[in-house]
Enzyme design. Sequence first.
Site, PDB file in Angstrom:
ATOM      1  N   ASP A 182      61.111  13.361 110.658  1.00 29.12           N
ATOM      2  CA  ASP A 182      59.815  13.320 110.495  1.00 29.12           C
ATOM      3  C   ASP A 182      59.216  15.031 110.903  1.00 29.12           C
ATOM      4  O   ASP A 182      60.098  15.757 110.897  1.00 29.12           O
ATOM      5  CB  ASP A 182      59.092  12.462 111.591  1.00 29.12           C
ATOM      6  CG  ASP A 182      57.873  11.900 111.112  1.00 29.12           C
ATOM      7  OD1 ASP A 182      57.131  12.525 110.299  1.00 29.12           O
ATOM      8  OD2 ASP A 182      57.264  10.747 111.572  1.00 29.12           O
TER       9      ASP A 182
ATOM     10  N   TRP B  54      55.760  14.558 104.578  1.00 32.99           N
ATOM     11  CA  TRP B  54      54.613  14.058 103.998  1.00 32.99           C
ATOM     12  C   TRP B  54      54.126  14.971 102.556  1.00 32.99           C
ATOM     13  O   TRP B  54      52.822  14.946 102.255  1.00 32.99           O
ATOM     14  CB  TRP B  54      53.356  13.873 104.704  1.00 32.99           C
ATOM     15  CG  TRP B  54      53.825  13.527 106.195  1.00 32.99           C
ATOM     16  CD1 TRP B  54      54.442  12.485 106.650  1.00 32.99           C
ATOM     17  CD2 TRP B  54      53.656  14.405 107.169  1.00 32.99           C
ATOM     18  NE1 TRP B  54      54.466  12.500 108.009  1.00 32.99           N
ATOM     19  CE2 TRP B  54      54.381  13.583 108.231  1.00 32.99           C
ATOM     20  CE3 TRP B  54      53.230  15.636 107.557  1.00 32.99           C
ATOM     21  CZ2 TRP B  54      54.189  14.326 109.745  1.00 32.99           C
ATOM     22  CZ3 TRP B  54      53.369  16.095 108.891  1.00 32.99           C
ATOM     23  CH2 TRP B  54      53.735  15.248 109.836  1.00 32.99           C
ATOM     24  N   GLY B  55      55.040  15.568 102.086  1.00 32.04           N
ATOM     25  CA  GLY B  55      54.827  16.688 101.088  1.00 32.04           C
ATOM     26  C   GLY B  55      53.952  17.962 101.422  1.00 32.04           C
ATOM     27  O   GLY B  55      53.705  18.465 100.560  1.00 32.04           O
TER      28      GLY B  55
ATOM     29  N   ASP C 258      50.827   8.856 104.961  1.00 34.48           N
ATOM     30  CA  ASP C 258      51.304   7.596 105.481  1.00 34.48           C
ATOM     31  C   ASP C 258      50.314   6.229 104.781  1.00 34.48           C
ATOM     32  O   ASP C 258      49.303   6.392 104.526  1.00 34.48           O
ATOM     33  CB  ASP C 258      50.749   7.350 107.020  1.00 34.48           C
ATOM     34  CG  ASP C 258      51.887   8.169 108.000  1.00 34.48           C
ATOM     35  OD1 ASP C 258      52.533   8.972 107.440  1.00 34.48           O
ATOM     36  OD2 ASP C 258      52.057   7.687 109.021  1.00 34.48           O
TER      37      ASP C 258
END
Length: 376
Positions: free
Chosen positions: A126, A161-162, A183
């Site tokens: 993450d 997440w790009g 998300d």
Amino acid sequence: MVKLTPPMGWNSWNTFGENINEKLIFETADAMVEAGLPRMGYEYLVIDDCWSLRERDENERLVPDPGKFPNGMKAVADYVHSKGLKFGMYSCAGNLTCAGYPGSFEHEFIDAETFAQWGVDFLKYDYCYHSPIIHGQYLYRRMGLALENCGRDILFSACSWGADQTHEWIKTSAASMWRSTGDIFDTWESVKDLVKQQEKLHPYNGVGCFNDMDMLIVGMYGNGNVGLKGCSDVQYKTHFSIWSLLGSPLMIGCDVRSMTEETKKILGNEELIRINQDSACRQAYKLQGIWAGDDMLIYARQLENGDLAIGLFNMSEEKAVARFNLDEVGLGFSTGKTLEMKEVWSGESIKVKNATVSRELAPFDCEVFRAKVVDL
Ligand code: GLA
């Protein structure tokens, strides 16, 4: 580790969040096998955030929370492996994980070594709490190198997440998949939003490093950690169809111990899984369509054996007609060829006439075809 088709499996986050423990993971492994999921390709069982203690030990090692995992992680990995599944875990490129547990920043090599010792086969990584002065590309390259040198094949699943233009540099790390969206939540609006976020990123999907549109919400029905309003079965069917056709990894997010028959049917659509796992892993593309509004999505993709996969997705709450001309997929009247198309949910076959496809779709419904090029 190199993975040649989109990874498939189950992840604990969508339904369970921080409520994870050994018993749940053992029961999930049992349920995955009982439902025949590994046979269909769902091979990874992944524990997401919240598995560790809040502090590292005196040797700077991560420590599994003994209240949740009293026998440690090696015991969990052994059980998962004994069921013929592969075992995944989670960490973060920052000082802390998104839920505030220790992250791997400045501990990348020692953590990769720990994961290898435990028998981990997959690491989701993450991007919360990362250093503001070290760009993400260096952090993901660092963990990629640590995993490549830890002595075990561990699939690297990047989850930034790009952010920070991830698509421009992620393939320079050893990542096999990268989160190309924010998300997911268990609502139709969230599905629509992620599909939109994905549109500009189709060109970056491809063999060995797959655009990850986030874990599936199929079968959650509003329950669990990211469960909000929930979706209907037809919405779950369309969600699964889009993720499959676009070549996203397919990570189940519902409670597999209590799946409905409809959930099993959706997650087990063999034709769609075959399209998702097509060995060419070619880029999907959006068709303009004829009179298609914003809520009528048409995507296609060339497959390894010369077939085409074509999906028609009615994202609106009204029934609507999907139309397109075969010129958009490279055929057309002058070629002397047309398409014979078989729908993956109903089994219906149609031969396209006059180079035009025109299909009426119920609200939120879709059709996905595997199409063969044939003589007119
Ligand atoms: C981020 C990720 C999610 C999940 C949570 C865990 O939000 O994008 O998929 O891993 O962190 O805290």
